[in-house]
Design a protein around this motif. Structure first.
Motif, PDB file in Angstrom:
ATOM      1  N   ASP A  56      18.064  10.053  68.184  1.00 60.66           N
ATOM      2  CA  ASP A  56      18.326  10.821  66.963  1.00 60.66           C
ATOM      3  C   ASP A  56      19.449  11.837  67.162  1.00 60.66           C
ATOM      4  N   PHE A  57      19.453  12.559  68.269  1.00 62.92           N
ATOM      5  CA  PHE A  57      20.497  13.553  68.519  1.00 62.92           C
ATOM      6  C   PHE A  57      21.874  12.914  68.458  1.00 62.92           C
ATOM      7  N   SER A  59      22.916  10.228  66.913  1.00 66.24           N
ATOM      8  CA  SER A  59      23.296   9.867  65.547  1.00 66.24           C
ATOM      9  C   SER A  59      23.661  11.094  64.712  1.00 66.24           C
ATOM     10  N   VAL A  60      22.829  12.142  64.815  1.00 65.75           N
ATOM     11  CA  VAL A  60      23.024  13.324  63.972  1.00 65.75           C
ATOM     12  C   VAL A  60      24.283  14.095  64.355  1.00 65.75           C
ATOM     13  N   ILE A  61      24.548  14.246  65.656  1.00 69.54           N
ATOM     14  CA  ILE A  61      25.736  15.009  66.051  1.00 69.54           C
ATOM     15  C   ILE A  61      27.011  14.250  65.684  1.00 69.54           C
ATOM     16  N   ASP A  63      27.305  12.332  63.012  1.00 67.36           N
ATOM     17  CA  ASP A  63      27.449  12.596  61.569  1.00 67.36           C
ATOM     18  C   ASP A  63      28.053  13.972  61.322  1.00 67.36           C
ATOM     19  N   LEU A  64      27.535  14.981  62.026  1.00 67.89           N
ATOM     20  CA  LEU A  64      28.023  16.342  61.849  1.00 67.89           C
ATOM     21  C   LEU A  64      29.511  16.436  62.178  1.00 67.89           C
ATOM     22  N   GLN A 154      23.674  17.190  75.082  1.00 64.99           N
ATOM     23  CA  GLN A 154      22.493  17.786  74.461  1.00 64.99           C
ATOM     24  C   GLN A 154      21.840  18.757  75.443  1.00 64.99           C
ATOM     25  N   GLU A 197      24.333  23.558  62.777  1.00 66.54           N
ATOM     26  CA  GLU A 197      23.928  22.800  61.584  1.00 66.54           C
ATOM     27  C   GLU A 197      23.122  21.560  61.942  1.00 66.54           C
ATOM     28  N   ILE A 198      23.234  21.130  63.180  1.00 66.84           N
ATOM     29  CA  ILE A 198      22.478  19.952  63.607  1.00 66.84           C
ATOM     30  C   ILE A 198      20.982  20.169  63.423  1.00 66.84           C
ATOM     31  N   GLU A 199      20.538  21.440  63.481  1.00 66.74           N
ATOM     32  CA  GLU A 199      19.117  21.747  63.370  1.00 66.74           C
ATOM     33  C   GLU A 199      18.574  21.511  61.969  1.00 66.74           C
ATOM     34  N   LEU A 201      19.797  18.978  59.923  1.00 63.49           N
ATOM     35  CA  LEU A 201      20.129  17.614  59.495  1.00 63.49           C
ATOM     36  C   LEU A 201      19.016  16.638  59.812  1.00 63.49           C
TER      37      LEU A 201
END
Length: 201
Positions: A56-57, A59-61, A63-64, A154, A197-199, A201
């Motif tokens: 998940d990390f 993918s999300v980072i 995107d950010l 991370q 902001e990752i927190e 998403l």
């Protein structure tokens, strides 16, 4: 998992034929012609590298960073995620994010870009890619004269970005800064990204 280049033939009948590498290893062009190749397969030193399931990390980072970079990137450049870059005949990694010159875009059917057209590469480190992302890939990107490289790690669910710039004298990357909560840069262009902001998403 990496398929190492071997000169002898593999004899396991359950393996698909494309997993049998030629004696000299695979080439960058081969990736467009191997049937049923798993998505996001990379070519490093002539060997196929298969990607483990994404966390998940990761993918999300991505995107950010992609969304933020599209706001800050000058018009003459474009942001692309998970597209391979040809660095040489036996090198075709797939960086997590790349910024390239807009004039290099050749249309929607493109499968890779050339190193000479890339301004910045971003790699997000995963447990199975630590050595590649921290050591081998930066060596290859620097040898291909890609001027800017960011490595994202991370740390307790938060992102740390290591920013590198190519030293033309040594032809290697020099560490320019380590960024935790905010990524503020003037080079290669002005960037102001809130990594926290990752927190949300």
């Amino acid at each position: 998992m990496t398929v190492e280049v071997r000169s002898q033939k593999m004899t396991d009948p359950q393996l698909p034929g494309w997993m049998v590498p030629p004696p000299e290893g695979f080439t960058a062009e081969d990736l467009d012609h191997l049937p049923d190749l798993p998505a996001h397969t990379e070519l490093i030193d002539g060997s196929l590298v298969f990607v483990s399931p994404q966390k998940d990390f990761h993918s999300v980072i991505i995107d950010l960073l992609v969304n933020a970079l599209r706001r800050f990137t000058p018009r003459e450049f474009r942001v692309r995620r998970e597209m391979s870059v040809v660095l040489g005949p036996r090198q075709r990694p797939e960086p997590d994010v790349a910024i390239l010159r807009a004039e290099a875009l050749v249309g929607p059917d493109a499968t890779a870009y050339q190193a000479k057209d890339v301004l910045l590469i971003v790699e997000v480190v995963s447990p199975d890619s630590e050595t590649r992302d921290r050591e081998r890939k930066p060596q290859l990107y620097a040898a291909a004269k890609i001027e800017h490289f960011w490595r994202v790690e991370q740390n307790g669910g938060k992102a740390t970005v290591y920013v590198y710039e190519l030293d033309p004298a040594t032809k290697a990357y020099a560490l320019m800064g380590i960024h935790h909560d905010k990524l503020q840069l003037k080079v290669p262009f002005e960037v102001d990204i809130d990594l926290t902001e990752i927190e949300s998403l």
